[in-house]
Design a protein around this motif. Structure first.
Motif, PDB file in Angstrom:
ATOM      1  N   SER A  30      33.668  54.589  46.980  1.00 27.31           N
ATOM      2  CA  SER A  30      34.343  55.576  46.139  1.00 27.31           C
ATOM      3  C   SER A  30      35.616  54.966  45.583  1.00 27.31           C
ATOM      4  O   SER A  30      36.129  53.978  46.105  1.00 27.31           O
ATOM      5  N   GLY A  31      36.114  55.567  44.521  1.00 23.63           N
ATOM      6  CA  GLY A  31      37.354  55.112  43.918  1.00 23.63           C
ATOM      7  C   GLY A  31      37.151  53.946  42.970  1.00 23.63           C
ATOM      8  O   GLY A  31      36.023  53.511  42.719  1.00 23.63           O
ATOM      9  N   GLU A  32      38.276  53.464  42.450  1.00 21.91           N
ATOM     10  CA  GLU A  32      38.245  52.372  41.485  1.00 21.91           C
ATOM     11  C   GLU A  32      39.321  51.362  41.828  1.00 21.91           C
ATOM     12  O   GLU A  32      40.343  51.712  42.407  1.00 21.91           O
ATOM     13  N   THR A  33      39.065  50.111  41.406  1.00 22.37           N
ATOM     14  CA  THR A  33      40.097  49.094  41.586  1.00 22.37           C
ATOM     15  C   THR A  33      40.713  48.743  40.242  1.00 22.37           C
ATOM     16  O   THR A  33      40.112  48.946  39.190  1.00 22.37           O
ATOM     17  N   GLU A  34      41.921  48.233  40.340  1.00 22.01           N
ATOM     18  CA  GLU A  34      42.649  47.756  39.167  1.00 22.01           C
ATOM     19  C   GLU A  34      43.017  46.313  39.452  1.00 22.01           C
ATOM     20  O   GLU A  34      43.586  46.014  40.505  1.00 22.01           O
ATOM     21  N   ALA A  35      42.675  45.405  38.533  1.00 21.57           N
ATOM     22  CA  ALA A  35      42.934  43.980  38.743  1.00 21.57           C
ATOM     23  C   ALA A  35      44.331  43.620  38.247  1.00 21.57           C
ATOM     24  O   ALA A  35      44.684  43.919  37.110  1.00 21.57           O
ATOM     25  N   HIS A  84      45.342  33.890  40.508  1.00 18.00           N
ATOM     26  CA  HIS A  84      45.135  34.797  41.632  1.00 18.00           C
ATOM     27  C   HIS A  84      45.174  36.221  41.091  1.00 18.00           C
ATOM     28  O   HIS A  84      46.179  36.640  40.513  1.00 18.00           O
ATOM     29  N   VAL A  85      44.058  36.928  41.259  1.00 15.29           N
ATOM     30  CA  VAL A  85      43.958  38.312  40.818  1.00 15.29           C
ATOM     31  C   VAL A  85      43.784  39.186  42.049  1.00 15.29           C
ATOM     32  O   VAL A  85      42.896  38.945  42.871  1.00 15.29           O
ATOM     33  N   ILE A  86      44.656  40.174  42.189  1.00 12.96           N
ATOM     34  CA  ILE A  86      44.547  41.114  43.312  1.00 12.96           C
ATOM     35  C   ILE A  86      43.916  42.404  42.799  1.00 12.96           C
ATOM     36  O   ILE A  86      44.392  42.980  41.817  1.00 12.96           O
ATOM     37  N   CYS A  87      42.834  42.848  43.451  1.00  8.37           N
ATOM     38  CA  CYS A  87      42.198  44.119  43.112  1.00  8.37           C
ATOM     39  C   CYS A  87      42.786  45.195  44.012  1.00  8.37           C
ATOM     40  O   CYS A  87      42.656  45.126  45.234  1.00  8.37           O
ATOM     41  N   ARG A  88      43.440  46.160  43.379  1.00  6.45           N
ATOM     42  CA  ARG A  88      44.161  47.204  44.101  1.00  6.45           C
ATOM     43  C   ARG A  88      43.538  48.573  43.824  1.00  6.45           C
ATOM     44  O   ARG A  88      42.910  48.758  42.772  1.00  6.45           O
ATOM     45  N   CYS A  89      43.744  49.512  44.726  1.00  8.09           N
ATOM     46  CA  CYS A  89      43.333  50.893  44.439  1.00  8.09           C
ATOM     47  C   CYS A  89      44.025  51.318  43.148  1.00  8.09           C
ATOM     48  O   CYS A  89      45.241  51.154  43.008  1.00  8.09           O
ATOM     49  N   ALA A  90      43.261  51.855  42.202  1.00 10.32           N
ATOM     50  CA  ALA A  90      43.823  52.241  40.914  1.00 10.32           C
ATOM     51  C   ALA A  90      44.824  53.381  41.054  1.00 10.32           C
ATOM     52  O   ALA A  90      45.682  53.575  40.194  1.00 10.32           O
ATOM     53  N   ALA A  91      44.749  54.131  42.143  1.00  8.74           N
ATOM     54  CA  ALA A  91      45.647  55.277  42.322  1.00  8.74           C
ATOM     55  C   ALA A  91      46.899  54.919  43.130  1.00  8.74           C
ATOM     56  O   ALA A  91      48.016  55.148  42.680  1.00  8.74           O
ATOM     57  N   CYS A  92      46.735  54.332  44.315  1.00  6.45           N
ATOM     58  CA  CYS A  92      47.905  54.086  45.171  1.00  6.45           C
ATOM     59  C   CYS A  92      48.344  52.623  45.181  1.00  6.45           C
ATOM     60  O   CYS A  92      49.374  52.285  45.740  1.00  6.45           O
ATOM     61  N   HIS A  93      47.532  51.750  44.574  1.00  6.36           N
ATOM     62  CA  HIS A  93      47.887  50.333  44.382  1.00  6.36           C
ATOM     63  C   HIS A  93      47.949  49.506  45.658  1.00  6.36           C
ATOM     64  O   HIS A  93      48.539  48.433  45.666  1.00  6.36           O
ATOM     65  N   VAL A  94      47.370  49.999  46.726  1.00 10.28           N
ATOM     66  CA  VAL A  94      47.243  49.156  47.911  1.00 10.28           C
ATOM     67  C   VAL A  94      46.213  48.059  47.614  1.00 10.28           C
ATOM     68  O   VAL A  94      45.199  48.291  46.959  1.00 10.28           O
ATOM     69  N   ALA A  95      46.526  46.835  48.064  1.00  8.18           N
ATOM     70  CA  ALA A  95      45.643  45.696  47.797  1.00  8.18           C
ATOM     71  C   ALA A  95      44.398  45.756  48.668  1.00  8.18           C
ATOM     72  O   ALA A  95      44.482  45.970  49.883  1.00  8.18           O
ATOM     73  N   ALA A  96      43.234  45.537  48.031  1.00 13.79           N
ATOM     74  CA  ALA A  96      41.974  45.567  48.779  1.00 13.79           C
ATOM     75  C   ALA A  96      41.372  44.174  48.923  1.00 13.79           C
ATOM     76  O   ALA A  96      40.940  43.792  50.010  1.00 13.79           O
ATOM     77  N   GLY A 141      39.906  32.034  39.556  1.00 11.89           N
ATOM     78  CA  GLY A 141      38.976  32.558  38.571  1.00 11.89           C
ATOM     79  C   GLY A 141      37.548  32.705  39.083  1.00 11.89           C
ATOM     80  O   GLY A 141      36.626  32.917  38.306  1.00 11.89           O
ATOM     81  N   VAL A 142      37.363  32.593  40.404  1.00  8.02           N
ATOM     82  CA  VAL A 142      36.012  32.691  40.979  1.00  8.02           C
ATOM     83  C   VAL A 142      35.729  34.154  41.340  1.00  8.02           C
ATOM     84  O   VAL A 142      36.025  34.627  42.436  1.00  8.02           O
ATOM     85  N   GLN A 143      35.144  34.874  40.388  1.00  2.87           N
ATOM     86  CA  GLN A 143      34.904  36.310  40.570  1.00  2.87           C
ATOM     87  C   GLN A 143      33.841  36.584  41.637  1.00  2.87           C
ATOM     88  O   GLN A 143      33.833  37.660  42.224  1.00  2.87           O
TER      89      GLN A 143
END
Ligand SMILES: [Zn+2]
Ligand SMILES: [Zn+2]
Length: 155
Positions: A56-61, A72-84, A90-92
């Motif tokens: 559930s939810g979405e990430t923001e890169a 280095h790209v950190i994917c965070r919760c789009a709402a609270c911005h905690v890092a996941a 660049g290795v997706q």
């Protein structure tokens, strides 16, 4: 086992599950990780991105500057911005999942301590876990099964 490998952010919107055990677990004591977490180190589970199932939810890169200049790209919760999790270089297809955000962080103890040259002096490392001053060659430490999975990503 896999039940233990679920995690989520602080607000609870982002929930995810690791579909298998990771290939390897890093405890990283580099300055970037210290700065980004505000702590002594970060614990990253290295796993194929297609084995990180978002429940559930979405990430923001968010792209962050690094000492090395390596992307280095950190994917965070789009709402609270905690890092996941993160993608490096660049290795997706490879994700570094933040073990501290799992429901049971104790399920994935570090397989190696890296960048111990900047380890905080009061952090005592266990004698039975490999530790290296900087980075290392995965062929020297990873089990064969994990190396085979790594090869699928990097060819
Ligand atoms: Zn680091
Ligand atoms: Zn959240």
């Amino acid at each position: 086992m896999t039940d233990a490998l679920e995690g989520g952010c602080a607000c609870g919107r982002l929930r995810y599950r690791l579909a298998s055990k990771p290939m390897f677990v890093h405890c990283c004591h580099c300055r970037d990780c210290q700065r980004q977490t505000g702590s002594a180190f970060v614990i990253n589970a290295l796993i194929e991105t297609d084995r990180v199932e978002i429940l559930s939810g979405e990430t923001e890169a968010v792209q962050v500057p690094t000492d090395s200049g390596r992307p280095h790209v950190i994917c965070r919760c789009a709402a609270c911005h905690v890092a996941a999790w993160s993608h490096y270089g660049g290795v997706q297809r490879l994700s570094f999942v933040r073990v501290g955000a799992l429901d049971e962080p104790s399920a994935l103890p570090p397989d190696v301590h890296i960048y111990t040259r900047s380890k905080l002096p009061w952090v005592a490392l266990p004698a039975d876990v490999p530790a290296v001053e900087a980075y290392y060659d995965s062929k020297t430490l990873w089990p064969a099964e994990s190396l085979a999975r790594r090869k699928e990503i990097f060819g």
